[in-house]
Enzyme design. Sequence first.
Site, mmCIF file in Angstrom:
data_model
loop_
_atom_site.group_PDB
_atom_site.id
_atom_site.type_symbol
_atom_site.label_atom_id
_atom_site.label_comp_id
_atom_site.label_asym_id
_atom_site.label_seq_id
_atom_site.Cartn_x
_atom_site.Cartn_y
_atom_site.Cartn_z
ATOM 1 N N SER A 1 30.116 65.878 96.370
ATOM 2 C CA SER A 1 28.955 66.710 96.663
ATOM 3 C C SER A 1 28.346 67.187 95.353
ATOM 4 O O SER A 1 29.054 67.690 94.484
ATOM 5 C CB SER A 1 29.353 67.906 97.524
ATOM 6 O OG SER A 1 28.238 68.729 97.801
ATOM 7 N N HIS B 1 20.291 72.394 89.838
ATOM 8 C CA HIS B 1 19.149 73.293 89.678
ATOM 9 C C HIS B 1 18.785 73.282 88.192
ATOM 10 O O HIS B 1 19.639 73.510 87.334
ATOM 11 C CB HIS B 1 19.500 74.703 90.144
ATOM 12 C CG HIS B 1 19.866 74.779 91.590
ATOM 13 N ND1 HIS B 1 18.938 74.642 92.593
ATOM 14 C CD2 HIS B 1 21.066 74.970 92.204
ATOM 15 C CE1 HIS B 1 19.537 74.758 93.760
ATOM 16 N NE2 HIS B 1 20.821 74.942 93.556
ATOM 17 N N HIS C 1 19.937 66.953 95.362
ATOM 18 C CA HIS C 1 21.202 67.049 96.096
ATOM 19 C C HIS C 1 21.669 65.642 96.430
ATOM 20 O O HIS C 1 20.861 64.759 96.724
ATOM 21 C CB HIS C 1 20.991 67.847 97.389
ATOM 22 C CG HIS C 1 21.987 67.525 98.468
ATOM 23 N ND1 HIS C 1 21.715 66.641 99.486
ATOM 24 C CD2 HIS C 1 23.254 67.959 98.670
ATOM 25 C CE1 HIS C 1 22.776 66.551 100.282
ATOM 26 N NE2 HIS C 1 23.715 67.330 99.802
ATOM 27 N N ASN D 1 25.322 63.788 98.392
ATOM 28 C CA ASN D 1 26.727 63.785 98.809
ATOM 29 C C ASN D 1 27.006 62.549 99.644
ATOM 30 O O ASN D 1 26.122 62.033 100.335
ATOM 31 C CB ASN D 1 27.096 65.066 99.577
ATOM 32 C CG ASN D 1 26.617 65.039 101.012
ATOM 33 O OD1 ASN D 1 27.245 64.445 101.881
ATOM 34 N ND2 ASN D 1 25.490 65.683 101.270
ATOM 35 N N THR D 2 28.221 62.050 99.538
ATOM 36 C CA THR D 2 28.707 61.012 100.435
ATOM 37 C C THR D 2 30.148 61.341 100.788
ATOM 38 O O THR D 2 30.859 61.972 100.004
ATOM 39 C CB THR D 2 28.627 59.601 99.810
ATOM 40 O OG1 THR D 2 29.322 59.589 98.559
ATOM 41 C CG2 THR D 2 27.185 59.172 99.601
ATOM 42 N N ARG D 3 30.580 60.908 101.960
ATOM 43 C CA ARG D 3 31.903 61.298 102.433
ATOM 44 C C ARG D 3 32.421 60.296 103.464
ATOM 45 O O ARG D 3 31.652 59.568 104.101
ATOM 46 C CB ARG D 3 31.842 62.682 103.073
ATOM 47 C CG ARG D 3 30.861 62.768 104.227
ATOM 48 C CD ARG D 3 30.626 64.196 104.706
ATOM 49 N NE ARG D 3 29.591 64.249 105.719
ATOM 50 C CZ ARG D 3 28.287 64.381 105.470
ATOM 51 N NH1 ARG D 3 27.869 64.457 104.221
ATOM 52 N NH2 ARG D 3 27.406 64.415 106.451
ATOM 53 N N HIS E 1 12.151 57.432 96.070
ATOM 54 C CA HIS E 1 12.289 56.694 97.328
ATOM 55 C C HIS E 1 12.378 55.186 97.101
ATOM 56 O O HIS E 1 13.175 54.498 97.761
ATOM 57 C CB HIS E 1 11.118 57.028 98.248
ATOM 58 C CG HIS E 1 11.240 58.356 98.920
ATOM 59 N ND1 HIS E 1 11.979 58.543 100.073
ATOM 60 C CD2 HIS E 1 10.735 59.579 98.609
ATOM 61 C CE1 HIS E 1 11.914 59.808 100.444
ATOM 62 N NE2 HIS E 1 11.167 60.467 99.566
#
Length: 298
Positions: free
Chosen positions: A120, A124, A134, A136-138, A168
């Site tokens: 995660s 800033h 931001h 995150n991968t899980r 993008h």
Amino acid sequence: MTQSEDFTDHKARASAWFRELRDEIVVAFEGLEQNHAEGPFADAAPGSFTVTPTTRTADDGSDAGGGLMSVMRGGRVFEKVGVNVSTVYGTLGEAAQKAMAARGVPGIEADPSFWASGISLVAHMQNPHVPAVHMNTRMFWTPNAWWFGGGSDLNPCIEYPEDTAHFHATQQRFLDPHGTEVYPALKAWADEYFYIPHRKRARGVGGIFMDDRNIGDWEADFALTQDIGRAFLPAYVPLVEKRRAQPFTEADRETQLVHRGLYAEYNLVYDRGTKFGLATGHDPDAVLMSLPPLAKWV
């Protein structure tokens, strides 16, 4: 989500990948600090990460996993950035069991054992022209199911359409080999997930997001998850390099702080990862490292 197995090797590979990605990002971000030589904050000391082990303790006091919390504060480029990895396991509490059951996880109330691992990241930035970000991968496992989740999204307080387009386009380039339908689907999911209902607006300019990803082919889903992670640095670092030396005004800083308030509201009220981390007893400092160091509300 389909019938699961022990998945010992799969768990080890996923956990190792999240740690490898963490190490790569930490090196890249410290490099940005070191080579920032002109513009705002260039005369400050370069920042570096403070690394703290995190632990999760089960209700009976036994070890339930942990990870690393890596935080940099007050650098030349990053005002606050955290890159956390964790691998936790144990038994889900009653509230978490009900939430999982509501999402369609099979057999969770009969056997609430779980294992979860992930990375995660929230950044800033010092310069208001550099977008916050931001990622995150899980991977999540239970005796009867497994799945992947995560993504990344861009959160500029001052939007530049060309920066949004680059972010993008890079994600699409990494995701298209997994099927040209994947990127549009994950982009639409991010637009829905990162929406703030009480403000009637998105928290940023979107990105990609998925959850409960299980097409029945663990290798394919793991490969997609890895490419979501691999896309992050080429999608984000060029934007930092482009904007970090750009002059800014007090009005720009005010805009940044107010936008951060929006980010904090989302993470505390809606974010699924924040809720899960606090509900399962993980280190609250690690769970809440996503919050900005300073924010304002009007």
